[in-house]
Scaffold this motif. Structure first.
Motif, PDB file in Angstrom:
ATOM      1  N   HIS A  37      15.760 -12.555  68.269  1.00 38.95           N
ATOM      2  CA  HIS A  37      15.638 -12.210  69.682  1.00 38.95           C
ATOM      3  C   HIS A  37      17.018 -12.081  70.328  1.00 38.95           C
ATOM      4  O   HIS A  37      17.288 -11.130  71.071  1.00 38.95           O
ATOM      5  N   ALA A  38      17.890 -13.037  70.029  1.00 43.26           N
ATOM      6  CA  ALA A  38      19.232 -13.006  70.612  1.00 43.26           C
ATOM      7  C   ALA A  38      20.000 -11.771  70.163  1.00 43.26           C
ATOM      8  O   ALA A  38      20.675 -11.111  70.967  1.00 43.26           O
ATOM      9  N   ALA A  39      19.899 -11.430  68.865  1.00 45.29           N
ATOM     10  CA  ALA A  39      20.597 -10.252  68.352  1.00 45.29           C
ATOM     11  C   ALA A  39      20.034  -8.975  68.965  1.00 45.29           C
ATOM     12  O   ALA A  39      20.779  -8.043  69.282  1.00 45.29           O
ATOM     13  N   ALA A  40      18.709  -8.928  69.169  1.00 40.99           N
ATOM     14  CA  ALA A  40      18.094  -7.743  69.765  1.00 40.99           C
ATOM     15  C   ALA A  40      18.541  -7.566  71.209  1.00 40.99           C
ATOM     16  O   ALA A  40      18.816  -6.445  71.656  1.00 40.99           O
ATOM     17  N   VAL A  41      18.611  -8.665  71.938  1.00 43.74           N
ATOM     18  CA  VAL A  41      19.062  -8.590  73.328  1.00 43.74           C
ATOM     19  C   VAL A  41      20.495  -8.070  73.398  1.00 43.74           C
ATOM     20  O   VAL A  41      20.845  -7.300  74.300  1.00 43.74           O
ATOM     21  N   ARG A  42      21.318  -8.455  72.432  1.00 41.69           N
ATOM     22  CA  ARG A  42      22.713  -7.994  72.391  1.00 41.69           C
ATOM     23  C   ARG A  42      22.822  -6.570  71.860  1.00 41.69           C
ATOM     24  O   ARG A  42      23.902  -5.979  71.899  1.00 41.69           O
ATOM     25  N   GLY A  43      21.734  -6.023  71.338  1.00 42.60           N
ATOM     26  CA  GLY A  43      21.784  -4.681  70.769  1.00 42.60           C
ATOM     27  C   GLY A  43      22.369  -4.651  69.378  1.00 42.60           C
ATOM     28  O   GLY A  43      22.722  -3.576  68.881  1.00 42.60           O
ATOM     29  N   GLU A  44      22.447  -5.804  68.707  1.00 49.26           N
ATOM     30  CA  GLU A  44      22.972  -5.874  67.347  1.00 49.26           C
ATOM     31  C   GLU A  44      21.787  -5.733  66.386  1.00 49.26           C
ATOM     32  O   GLU A  44      21.282  -6.701  65.830  1.00 49.26           O
ATOM     33  N   TRP A  45      21.354  -4.487  66.205  1.00 50.74           N
ATOM     34  CA  TRP A  45      20.103  -4.233  65.502  1.00 50.74           C
ATOM     35  C   TRP A  45      20.182  -4.487  64.006  1.00 50.74           C
ATOM     36  O   TRP A  45      19.181  -4.894  63.393  1.00 50.74           O
ATOM     37  N   THR A  69      -6.588 -22.767  54.995  1.00 52.37           N
ATOM     38  CA  THR A  69      -6.968 -23.707  56.050  1.00 52.37           C
ATOM     39  C   THR A  69      -5.931 -24.797  56.272  1.00 52.37           C
ATOM     40  O   THR A  69      -5.945 -25.466  57.306  1.00 52.37           O
ATOM     41  N   THR A  70      -5.038 -24.983  55.297  1.00 54.56           N
ATOM     42  CA  THR A  70      -4.026 -26.040  55.428  1.00 54.56           C
ATOM     43  C   THR A  70      -2.707 -25.522  55.987  1.00 54.56           C
ATOM     44  O   THR A  70      -1.786 -26.302  56.196  1.00 54.56           O
ATOM     45  N   VAL A  71      -2.616 -24.211  56.219  1.00 54.11           N
ATOM     46  CA  VAL A  71      -1.367 -23.622  56.716  1.00 54.11           C
ATOM     47  C   VAL A  71      -1.282 -23.807  58.232  1.00 54.11           C
ATOM     48  O   VAL A  71      -2.245 -23.527  58.951  1.00 54.11           O
ATOM     49  N   ASP A  72      -0.144 -24.291  58.699  1.00 55.73           N
ATOM     50  CA  ASP A  72       0.079 -24.447  60.139  1.00 55.73           C
ATOM     51  C   ASP A  72      -0.125 -23.093  60.819  1.00 55.73           C
ATOM     52  O   ASP A  72       0.492 -22.093  60.446  1.00 55.73           O
ATOM     53  N   ALA A  73      -0.980 -23.068  61.840  1.00 55.81           N
ATOM     54  CA  ALA A  73      -1.326 -21.809  62.502  1.00 55.81           C
ATOM     55  C   ALA A  73      -0.122 -21.135  63.138  1.00 55.81           C
ATOM     56  O   ALA A  73      -0.108 -19.909  63.315  1.00 55.81           O
ATOM     57  N   THR A  74       0.906 -21.912  63.489  1.00 54.92           N
ATOM     58  CA  THR A  74       2.062 -21.304  64.135  1.00 54.92           C
ATOM     59  C   THR A  74       2.882 -20.442  63.185  1.00 54.92           C
ATOM     60  O   THR A  74       3.729 -19.662  63.631  1.00 54.92           O
ATOM     61  N   TRP A  75       2.630 -20.573  61.870  1.00 59.84           N
ATOM     62  CA  TRP A  75       3.286 -19.660  60.944  1.00 59.84           C
ATOM     63  C   TRP A  75       2.810 -18.232  61.191  1.00 59.84           C
ATOM     64  O   TRP A  75       3.554 -17.276  60.980  1.00 59.84           O
ATOM     65  N   ARG A  76       1.556 -18.062  61.628  1.00 65.57           N
ATOM     66  CA  ARG A  76       1.050 -16.728  61.940  1.00 65.57           C
ATOM     67  C   ARG A  76       1.747 -16.163  63.173  1.00 65.57           C
ATOM     68  O   ARG A  76       1.998 -14.961  63.261  1.00 65.57           O
ATOM     69  N   THR A  77       2.043 -17.047  64.124  1.00 62.48           N
ATOM     70  CA  THR A  77       2.811 -16.600  65.285  1.00 62.48           C
ATOM     71  C   THR A  77       4.191 -16.138  64.859  1.00 62.48           C
ATOM     72  O   THR A  77       4.665 -15.079  65.277  1.00 62.48           O
ATOM     73  N   ALA A  78       4.839 -16.948  64.019  1.00 61.61           N
ATOM     74  CA  ALA A  78       6.180 -16.596  63.542  1.00 61.61           C
ATOM     75  C   ALA A  78       6.156 -15.279  62.780  1.00 61.61           C
ATOM     76  O   ALA A  78       7.047 -14.440  62.933  1.00 61.61           O
ATOM     77  N   TYR A  79       5.121 -15.080  61.954  1.00 63.29           N
ATOM     78  CA  TYR A  79       5.026 -13.850  61.167  1.00 63.29           C
ATOM     79  C   TYR A  79       4.839 -12.641  62.074  1.00 63.29           C
ATOM     80  O   TYR A  79       5.489 -11.597  61.885  1.00 63.29           O
ATOM     81  N   ALA A  80       3.959 -12.742  63.065  1.00 59.80           N
ATOM     82  CA  ALA A  80       3.691 -11.619  63.966  1.00 59.80           C
ATOM     83  C   ALA A  80       4.938 -11.239  64.753  1.00 59.80           C
ATOM     84  O   ALA A  80       5.289 -10.063  64.876  1.00 59.80           O
ATOM     85  N   VAL A  81       5.626 -12.246  65.297  1.00 60.17           N
ATOM     86  CA  VAL A  81       6.830 -11.971  66.084  1.00 60.17           C
ATOM     87  C   VAL A  81       7.924 -11.387  65.196  1.00 60.17           C
ATOM     88  O   VAL A  81       8.631 -10.448  65.589  1.00 60.17           O
ATOM     89  N   ALA A  82       8.072 -11.935  63.980  1.00 64.88           N
ATOM     90  CA  ALA A  82       9.084 -11.414  63.063  1.00 64.88           C
ATOM     91  C   ALA A  82       8.799  -9.953  62.721  1.00 64.88           C
ATOM     92  O   ALA A  82       9.718  -9.136  62.651  1.00 64.88           O
ATOM     93  N   CYS A  83       7.527  -9.618  62.526  1.00 69.21           N
ATOM     94  CA  CYS A  83       7.173  -8.230  62.203  1.00 69.21           C
ATOM     95  C   CYS A  83       7.505  -7.298  63.361  1.00 69.21           C
ATOM     96  O   CYS A  83       7.970  -6.172  63.149  1.00 69.21           O
ATOM     97  N   PHE A  84       7.277  -7.754  64.580  1.00 69.75           N
ATOM     98  CA  PHE A  84       7.598  -6.924  65.739  1.00 69.75           C
ATOM     99  C   PHE A  84       9.097  -6.624  65.778  1.00 69.75           C
ATOM    100  O   PHE A  84       9.512  -5.469  65.906  1.00 69.75           O
ATOM    101  N   TYR A  85       9.912  -7.661  65.673  1.00 68.96           N
ATOM    102  CA  TYR A  85      11.357  -7.465  65.728  1.00 68.96           C
ATOM    103  C   TYR A  85      11.846  -6.656  64.538  1.00 68.96           C
ATOM    104  O   TYR A  85      12.761  -5.837  64.658  1.00 68.96           O
TER     105      TYR A  85
END
Length: 248
Positions: A37-45, A69-85
């Protein structure tokens, strides 16, 4: 016009950093997501793309370790956000790196970047949670629109197969396979051939006694075989460059 189409993918609002707040205390990949996120804001793509690849890999490994079922659900959040960036940064990095290229090379570089970005967006939609779903859907729509202009340009200068990255197939290879003679199971004799048997008959004669048979005509009425007969052209028109789940 091509360059303008490619840049439509970049004018996307970045995900709200508030969405990332729950991640640092529970998910190791969160630190990398914040760096993206920080690199994107700076335009360092290029840097954002590099961090995105690392974050996506960490999240992917976590999502595929142990039972789901044993995987922390927030890993899905991290994966989705990472894919967007990763999708956004990939297009922007390619656009920056292709500035000095000639028109033909620039179109090729940007088209490949758009294809890769669209795949990242689709993977985020399939494996991520709903945190980043709306931005990913909007991004995928813009990427698909931009990519369509490149395919349109390619069609004017080559065959439709080349434009979609495929090779032309002969009429024989593109046709529906013809029935073949099946080898009988060892010791069972010739298998019976049943044309559209009723469910009670199939259950009593085949399923319950576990007796194999060759079923004929049972999928003739499927849309894929009749009203919407599947072909490579049909699939390209429906899905194009999208990555879609296939259930078997």
């Amino acid at each position: 016009r091509d360059e303008g189409a490619a840049t439509r993918a970049k004018d996307m609002p970045l995900p709200d950093p508030v969405l990332l707040d729950p991640l640092p205390s529970r998910v190791a990949a969160a630190a990398r997501v914040l760096q993206i996120h920080a690199a994107a804001v700076r335009g360092e793509w290029v840097e954002a793309y590099r961090e995105g690849m690392a974050s996506q890999l960490l999240s992917w490994e976590a999502l595929h370790t142990g039972h789901w079922t044993t995987v922390d659900a927030t890993w899905r959040t991290a994966y989705a956000v990472a894919c967007f960036y990763l999708a956004t940064a990939g297009v922007e990095a390619a656009r920056q790196q292709s500035i000095a290229a000639d028109d033909s090379a620039k179109r090729r570089i940007l088209a490949e970047a758009l294809k890769a970005a669209l795949k990242h967006a689709d993977m985020g939609l399939m494996l991520g949670d709903t945190t980043c779903r709306r931005p990913l859907l909007q991004l995928a729509e813009r990427l698909e629109d931009a990519l369509a202009s490149y395919c349109e340009h390619a069609v004017k200068h080559s065959s439709p197969w080349t434009a979609h990255g495929a090779q032309p197939a002969s009429a024989e290879s593109n046709s529906i396979p013809q029935p073949v003679t099946l080898r009988a199971l060892s010791g069972s004799g010739q298998l019976p051939r049943l044309r559209r048997p009723s469910l009670p008959f199939f259950y009593n004669q085949c399923m319950d006694p576990a007796s194999p048979a060759v079923l004929l005509g049972v999928i003739d009425a499927w849309p894929a075989m009749s009203t919407r007969r599947w072909s490579l052209d049909y699939l390209l028109g429906i899905a194009g460059h999208r990555t879609v789940p296939v259930e078997t």
